[in-house]
Design an enzyme around this catalytic site. Structure first.
Site, short mmCIF file in Angstrom:
data_model
loop_
_atom_site.label_atom_id
_atom_site.label_comp_id
_atom_site.label_asym_id
_atom_site.label_seq_id
_atom_site.Cartn_x
_atom_site.Cartn_y
_atom_site.Cartn_z
CG HIS A 131 52.01 129.63 -53.55
ND1 HIS A 131 52.03 128.43 -52.85
CD2 HIS A 131 52.17 129.27 -54.86
CE1 HIS A 131 52.21 127.43 -53.69
NE2 HIS A 131 52.29 127.93 -54.92
CD GLN A 174 56.37 121.70 -60.31
OE1 GLN A 174 56.35 122.91 -60.31
NE2 GLN A 174 55.32 120.97 -59.94
CD GLU A 193 48.31 123.01 -57.80
OE1 GLU A 193 48.06 123.98 -58.54
OE2 GLU A 193 49.47 122.67 -57.49
CG ASP A 236 50.42 129.25 -58.21
OD1 ASP A 236 51.61 129.03 -57.94
OD2 ASP A 236 49.62 128.32 -58.46
CG HIS A 289 55.85 128.44 -58.72
ND1 HIS A 289 56.45 127.26 -58.31
CD2 HIS A 289 54.59 128.42 -58.21
CE1 HIS A 289 55.59 126.56 -57.59
NE2 HIS A 289 54.46 127.25 -57.51
CG HIS A 325 52.89 123.16 -54.49
ND1 HIS A 325 53.85 123.91 -53.86
CD2 HIS A 325 52.60 123.79 -55.67
CE1 HIS A 325 54.14 124.96 -54.63
NE2 HIS A 325 53.40 124.91 -55.72
CD1 TRP A 366 51.34 124.09 -63.84
CD2 TRP A 366 53.19 125.36 -63.80
NE1 TRP A 366 52.42 123.27 -63.61
CE2 TRP A 366 53.56 124.02 -63.58
CE3 TRP A 366 54.17 126.35 -63.81
CZ2 TRP A 366 54.88 123.63 -63.39
CZ3 TRP A 366 55.48 125.97 -63.62
CH2 TRP A 366 55.84 124.64 -63.41
#
Length: 420
Positions: free
Chosen positions: A59, A154, A215, A311, A61, A212, A317
């Site tokens: 996982h 997203q 979260e 992640d 991005h 997702h 983030w």
């Protein structure tokens, strides 16, 4: 190629492993350490270190990697401000920008023993520039690394304009996995419907699912039960993953007891991103303050497949990240209070075997006769020693060829600091 003096996971002996025609051949137990033969061009001496199946990043991005601070920093440290900052960055995306950052990040991961990656690629972009770029990269890099692409909405499937059309277009272009983000949809009803739509799309296009899910710190965010029940009813739990599920940290135990029955029956997998979740969650608490990480230990003890991931690497983030899954694993064991001997002695499974199940590649993964000759060499004799020492990956072999090698760390000062 022949590898000698290797330790294997969950084995006390030394082994030598033959590699022929890009596959593992005979695996033979050794009585003791053997000297490296003369003129041993095709012999690798593991020197008693652990030969392990490659690390898997389940996982990440990659489309957002290396964009922290562009055009602005996430000052609050919250998930939702991160989404806002990313929305400001998306209009700047070009194929060249995405390729450059993605290749640098993939190189970083490969240098740290990763040979398979599942990347979530944002589909809430009318141009789908990133999605198209990653589909091309997947083909270009297939001999070097396995890349799975998640069509990830997203900003929502049903709450973003034409979100449903865009995610379906992404699947038609070639995304491997259907994504979702139910807790970001405008209403509970839209979030629940999005989970039904995700399963329907996966069945229509014969794809995997990775959502997702929940979260958020909200104990009333319970889309996981919808995802798990839809997966169960469709008999496809082995193809479904719930990522994050941080709201589970805020669920009461009575509800979790009921929920775990469904989760185990459904057969879905879980991905936790402990370093990112410990950073993003609990932001609305003063004290006491939540960790905001899903129940990794409890899921694992219940026999539910769970793995760990990084992640993000330097994005809106998470402003750190270095591609080292051993660092993520070490942090995860601390955060999830999995510091008992039994936990640590099997913990490499959280970034290897369990991740292979999540990606659906377990049939061609692992060190066994006849399987593809993909492996890494780690500093230490077993899981416990590797995790405790936290040293760099020494060697990475893919399809029987060395793709990365480094010398073990050595002290510059040879004499003992303290005499015996």
């Amino acid at each position: 190629m022949l590898i000698i003096n290797a330790r294997l996971r969950n084995e006390s002996s030394l082994y030598q492993i033959e590699i022929t025609n890009q596959k593992f051949g005979t695996i033979t137990e050794q009585a003791s350490l053997q000297p490296l033969p003369e003129h041993a061009a095709d012999v690798i001496d593991a020197r008693g270190n652990l030969l392990c199946a490659p690390f898997i990043e389940p996982h990440i991005h990659l489309d957002a990697a290396l964009t922290a601070g562009e055009p602005a920093w996430n000052q609050s440290g919250t998930l939702f401000e991160g989404i806002e900052r990313w929305a400001e960055r998306k209009p700047m995306l070009t194929e060249a920008d995405i390729r450059s950052r993605a290749l640098r990040t993939i190189q970083l991961l490969m240098e740290n023993g990763v040979q398979a990656i599942r990347t979530h690629v944002d589909t809430t972009d009318p141009t789908l520039t990133a999605l198209k770029t990653f589909c091309a990269l997947r083909e270009e890099l297939k001999d070097k690394i396995e890349l799975q692409i998640v069509a990830f909405p997203q900003e929502g499937i049903l709450s973003y304009p034409n979100g449903s059309r865009l995610i379906e277009e992404a699947l038609e272009i070639g995304a491997d996995v259907v994504g979702g983000i139910p807790h970001f949809e405008y209403t509970r009803a839209l979030g629940e419907q999005s989970m039904k739509d995700v399963i329907a799309l996966a069945r229509k296009y014969d794809r995997l699912v990775d959502v997702h899910c929940d979260e958020i710190d909200d104990p009333n965010s319970r889309f996981l039960e919808v995802l798990a029940s839809e997966a169960l009813f469709a008999d496809m739990g082995h193809r479904v993953t719930a990522s994050h599920t941080t709201a589970m940290h805020s669920y009461d135990n009575a509800y979790c007891s009921k929920l775990f029955r469904l989760l185990k029956k459904s057969g879905i997998s879980f991905v936790s991103c402990p370093t990112e979740s410990i950073h993003l969650q609990g932001r609305f608490d003063t004290f006491p303050k939540r960790r905001g990480v899903t129940r990794v230990k409890e899921l694992n003890n219940a026999g539910i497949n769970v793995c760990l991931a990084q992640d993000s690497i330097f994005d809106p983030w998470y402003s750190l990240g270095n591609g080292k899954l051993l660092r993520v694993l070490d942090a995860g064991l601390h955060i999830c209070q999995m510091m008992g001997y039994q936990d640590i002695s099997k913990a490499l499974s959280l970034i290897t075997d369990n991740s292979a199940i999540t990606l659906g590649i377990q049939e061609r993964y692992g060190i066994a006769t006849g399987k593809p000759a993909n492996c890494i060499l780690l500093s230490g004799a077993d899981d416990y020693e590797v995790i405790r020492r936290q040293e760099d990956v020494l060697l990475s072999i893919r399809a029987g060829k060395v793709i990365m090698e480094r010398k073990p760390t050595e002290l510059l000062t040879r004499p003992a600091i303290f005499p015996a």
